[in-house]
Design an enzyme around this catalytic site. Sequence first.
Site, mmCIF file in Angstrom:
data_model
loop_
_atom_site.group_PDB
_atom_site.id
_atom_site.type_symbol
_atom_site.label_atom_id
_atom_site.label_comp_id
_atom_site.label_asym_id
_atom_site.label_seq_id
_atom_site.Cartn_x
_atom_site.Cartn_y
_atom_site.Cartn_z
ATOM 1 N N LYS A 177 46.102 43.202 36.728
ATOM 2 C CA LYS A 177 46.691 44.296 37.512
ATOM 3 C C LYS A 177 47.981 43.856 38.202
ATOM 4 O O LYS A 177 48.970 44.580 38.179
ATOM 5 C CB LYS A 177 45.695 44.806 38.567
ATOM 6 C CG LYS A 177 44.429 45.410 37.996
ATOM 7 C CD LYS A 177 43.495 45.937 39.060
ATOM 8 C CE LYS A 177 43.085 44.938 40.115
ATOM 9 N NZ LYS A 177 42.268 43.827 39.666
ATOM 10 N N ARG A 216 38.576 51.014 47.061
ATOM 11 C CA ARG A 216 37.539 50.059 46.658
ATOM 12 C C ARG A 216 36.159 50.696 46.561
ATOM 13 O O ARG A 216 35.244 50.090 46.023
ATOM 14 C CB ARG A 216 37.471 48.891 47.648
ATOM 15 C CG ARG A 216 38.670 47.972 47.592
ATOM 16 C CD ARG A 216 38.441 46.758 48.474
ATOM 17 N NE ARG A 216 39.625 45.953 48.632
ATOM 18 C CZ ARG A 216 40.007 44.997 47.799
ATOM 19 N NH1 ARG A 216 39.300 44.749 46.731
ATOM 20 N NH2 ARG A 216 41.101 44.309 48.029
ATOM 21 N N ARG A 243 38.144 31.989 31.216
ATOM 22 C CA ARG A 243 39.583 31.766 31.390
ATOM 23 C C ARG A 243 39.861 31.066 32.727
ATOM 24 O O ARG A 243 40.671 30.143 32.799
ATOM 25 C CB ARG A 243 40.296 33.124 31.347
ATOM 26 C CG ARG A 243 41.793 33.029 31.212
ATOM 27 C CD ARG A 243 42.450 34.388 31.295
ATOM 28 N NE ARG A 243 42.059 35.297 30.216
ATOM 29 C CZ ARG A 243 42.320 36.591 30.205
ATOM 30 N NH1 ARG A 243 42.963 37.153 31.204
ATOM 31 N NH2 ARG A 243 41.957 37.331 29.207
ATOM 32 N N ARG A 293 44.096 26.519 42.583
ATOM 33 C CA ARG A 293 44.307 27.667 43.481
ATOM 34 C C ARG A 293 42.954 28.218 43.916
ATOM 35 O O ARG A 293 41.997 28.225 43.141
ATOM 36 C CB ARG A 293 45.065 28.782 42.758
ATOM 37 C CG ARG A 293 46.507 28.488 42.524
ATOM 38 C CD ARG A 293 47.232 29.619 41.802
ATOM 39 N NE ARG A 293 46.592 30.911 41.946
ATOM 40 C CZ ARG A 293 46.678 31.887 41.051
ATOM 41 N NH1 ARG A 293 47.365 31.730 39.944
ATOM 42 N NH2 ARG A 293 46.078 33.031 41.249
ATOM 43 N N ARG A 334 34.024 37.129 43.836
ATOM 44 C CA ARG A 334 34.919 38.291 43.830
ATOM 45 C C ARG A 334 34.518 39.286 42.735
ATOM 46 O O ARG A 334 34.552 40.492 42.934
ATOM 47 C CB ARG A 334 36.374 37.846 43.625
ATOM 48 C CG ARG A 334 36.945 37.098 44.817
ATOM 49 C CD ARG A 334 38.343 36.575 44.574
ATOM 50 N NE ARG A 334 39.285 37.658 44.317
ATOM 51 C CZ ARG A 334 40.288 37.582 43.457
ATOM 52 N NH1 ARG A 334 40.507 36.483 42.769
ATOM 53 N NH2 ARG A 334 41.098 38.601 43.280
#
Length: 193
Positions: free
Chosen positions: A13, A88, A123, A139, A150
Amino acid sequence: MRLILLGPPGAGKGTQAQRLVTRYGIVQLSTGDMLRAAVAAGTPVGLQAKAVMESGGLVSDEIVVGIIRDRIAEPDAAKGFILDGFPRTVKQAEALDTMLAEQKLKLDAVIELKVDQNALVGRIIKRADEAKAAGQPVRKDDDPDVFKTRLEAYNRDTAAVTPFYAAKGQLTVIDGMQPIEAVAAAMDKVLGG
């Protein structure tokens, strides 16, 4: 052009939103960024949000929608916007629809980037392993456990927004597992560009 991009974390996104901002001259609106800006600017809605955040609470849908209403009235949003990270929940989607109707605005598109979530996790694990092997820090978003958390939150809360827009005939689904350029071309076709 007013649109919403839906899809789980890692679906692309952000990558596609950046491209759309450049191509169509619209702004990408992140609710987190808007919330912080409204608090910093001391707007009436920002002051409400600040009070809630300082008490450790979650900012209500009403406050968030108020912040979006104020933000889309700014000159740089005149050509349109991409909502990123909102809505959301179905309740937020309903509140957004009501606010847009009050402003005599409507969404031009709601696009879901459909992805294979198992492939996404793979991934992220690969990316984290490559960073470690290269001696680079991983990260926070690329930590597989953080990413899985998440993803679970998305599936629990946000995935219900997709059928809401589908039932209204506003949803277009694009295969987010395609190469970036193919996803971009599919989005341009939906947006008439």
